[in-house]
Scaffold this motif. Structure first.
Motif, PDB file in Angstrom:
ATOM      1  N   LEU A 108       0.805  -1.221   0.000  1.00 23.32           N
ATOM      2  CA  LEU A 108       0.000   0.000   0.000  1.00 23.32           C
ATOM      3  C   LEU A 108       0.840   1.275   0.000  1.00 23.32           C
ATOM      4  O   LEU A 108       0.493   2.235  -0.698  1.00 23.32           O
ATOM      5  N   ASP A 109       1.947   1.318   0.742  1.00 24.26           N
ATOM      6  CA  ASP A 109       2.783   2.523   0.745  1.00 24.26           C
ATOM      7  C   ASP A 109       3.354   2.786  -0.648  1.00 24.26           C
ATOM      8  O   ASP A 109       3.334   3.923  -1.133  1.00 24.26           O
ATOM      9  N   TYR A 110       3.860   1.720  -1.297  1.00 22.67           N
ATOM     10  CA  TYR A 110       4.384   1.865  -2.661  1.00 22.67           C
ATOM     11  C   TYR A 110       3.276   2.339  -3.605  1.00 22.67           C
ATOM     12  O   TYR A 110       3.470   3.254  -4.410  1.00 22.67           O
ATOM     13  N   LEU A 111       2.104   1.721  -3.518  1.00 21.59           N
ATOM     14  CA  LEU A 111       1.005   2.055  -4.425  1.00 21.59           C
ATOM     15  C   LEU A 111       0.483   3.468  -4.196  1.00 21.59           C
ATOM     16  O   LEU A 111       0.132   4.163  -5.156  1.00 21.59           O
ATOM     17  N   HIS A 156      12.706  -5.128 -10.086  1.00 19.82           N
ATOM     18  CA  HIS A 156      12.413  -3.812  -9.519  1.00 19.82           C
ATOM     19  C   HIS A 156      10.980  -3.423  -9.853  1.00 19.82           C
ATOM     20  O   HIS A 156      10.561  -3.550 -11.004  1.00 19.82           O
ATOM     21  N   PRO A 157      10.228  -2.927  -8.856  1.00 24.25           N
ATOM     22  CA  PRO A 157       8.860  -2.505  -9.163  1.00 24.25           C
ATOM     23  C   PRO A 157       8.877  -1.283 -10.078  1.00 24.25           C
ATOM     24  O   PRO A 157       9.621  -0.335  -9.832  1.00 24.25           O
ATOM     25  N   GLN A 197      -0.364   2.089 -14.277  1.00 25.23           N
ATOM     26  CA  GLN A 197       0.480   3.209 -13.870  1.00 25.23           C
ATOM     27  C   GLN A 197       1.934   2.770 -13.930  1.00 25.23           C
ATOM     28  O   GLN A 197       2.289   1.723 -13.390  1.00 25.23           O
ATOM     29  N   ILE A 198       2.731   3.569 -14.600  1.00 21.82           N
ATOM     30  CA  ILE A 198       4.175   3.350 -14.684  1.00 21.82           C
ATOM     31  C   ILE A 198       4.844   4.501 -13.942  1.00 21.82           C
ATOM     32  O   ILE A 198       4.464   5.668 -14.111  1.00 21.82           O
ATOM     33  N   ASP A 199       5.848   4.180 -13.143  1.00 24.97           N
ATOM     34  CA  ASP A 199       6.581   5.203 -12.403  1.00 24.97           C
ATOM     35  C   ASP A 199       7.008   6.308 -13.369  1.00 24.97           C
ATOM     36  O   ASP A 199       7.581   6.022 -14.416  1.00 24.97           O
ATOM     37  N   PRO A 200       6.735   7.570 -13.039  1.00 25.92           N
ATOM     38  CA  PRO A 200       7.078   8.668 -13.946  1.00 25.92           C
ATOM     39  C   PRO A 200       8.554   8.698 -14.357  1.00 25.92           C
ATOM     40  O   PRO A 200       8.876   9.124 -15.466  1.00 25.92           O
ATOM     41  N   GLU A 201       9.449   8.241 -13.491  1.00 27.35           N
ATOM     42  CA  GLU A 201      10.873   8.215 -13.838  1.00 27.35           C
ATOM     43  C   GLU A 201      11.162   7.223 -14.966  1.00 27.35           C
ATOM     44  O   GLU A 201      12.207   7.295 -15.607  1.00 27.35           O
ATOM     45  N   LEU A 202      10.239   6.285 -15.214  1.00 29.90           N
ATOM     46  CA  LEU A 202      10.430   5.267 -16.243  1.00 29.90           C
ATOM     47  C   LEU A 202       9.488   5.435 -17.428  1.00 29.90           C
ATOM     48  O   LEU A 202       9.531   4.647 -18.372  1.00 29.90           O
ATOM     49  N   GLN A 203       8.643   6.458 -17.381  1.00 33.44           N
ATOM     50  CA  GLN A 203       7.728   6.699 -18.492  1.00 33.44           C
ATOM     51  C   GLN A 203       8.507   7.162 -19.716  1.00 33.44           C
ATOM     52  O   GLN A 203       9.603   7.695 -19.611  1.00 33.44           O
TER      53      GLN A 203
END
Length: 145
Positions: free
Chosen positions: A15-18, A61-62, A81-87
């Protein structure tokens, strides 16, 4: 060669990650749309159909979240949802292409919704999704048989 994705069913431990991921990926679009951006609203969206939520991993890695409903006649992408740093690296495109290929093999339609303020709608259109409806804030899109 493209490294394959792995998917792990999300649990309460995630939940914290999400929540962090949702705030980074969706709060700007919700703010632009005049929708609630508070922590409680974000958590409510995370918990919506939580049993269909998977953490996406690349090289252990998530990298994001896929919430998907695979029904008999249709596959519905509830959240991607993709982490913005990896978009911008084609990860979302690869994930959606895999879903579309799977659905095509089984003759299913794939559907999703996208906020009108979210530029991801261009990705969806490029993959063949067509707008089949809309409401005040979102477009409803489908591709398939």
């Amino acid at each position: 060669m493209n490294t394959p994705f792995t998917y792990q069913k999300a649990t309460e431990n995630d939940l914290d990650y999400l929540l962090d991921l949702r705030i980074k990926t969706m709060v700007p679009h919700y703010a632009d749309s005049g929708l609630p951006t508070d922590r409680e609203s974000a958590l409510k969206r995370i918990l919506y159909e939580f049993d269909k939520a998977y953490i996406i991993f690349l090289d252990q890695h998530p990298v994001g979240l896929l919430k998907i409903n695979r029904a008999a006649e249709k596959t519905e992408v509830l959240q991607l949802q993709i982490d913005p740093e990896l978009q911008g690296r084609g990860l979302g495109r690869r994930i959606l292409k895999n879903i579309l290929d799977e659905a095509s093999e089984t003759g299913k339609t794939v559907s999703l919704s996208v906020l009108k303020t979210n530029k991801a709608q261009h990705l969806y259109s490029s993959l063949g999704f067509k707008t089949v409806g809309e409401d005040e804030h979102s477009y409803f899109m489908e591709v398939g048989n």
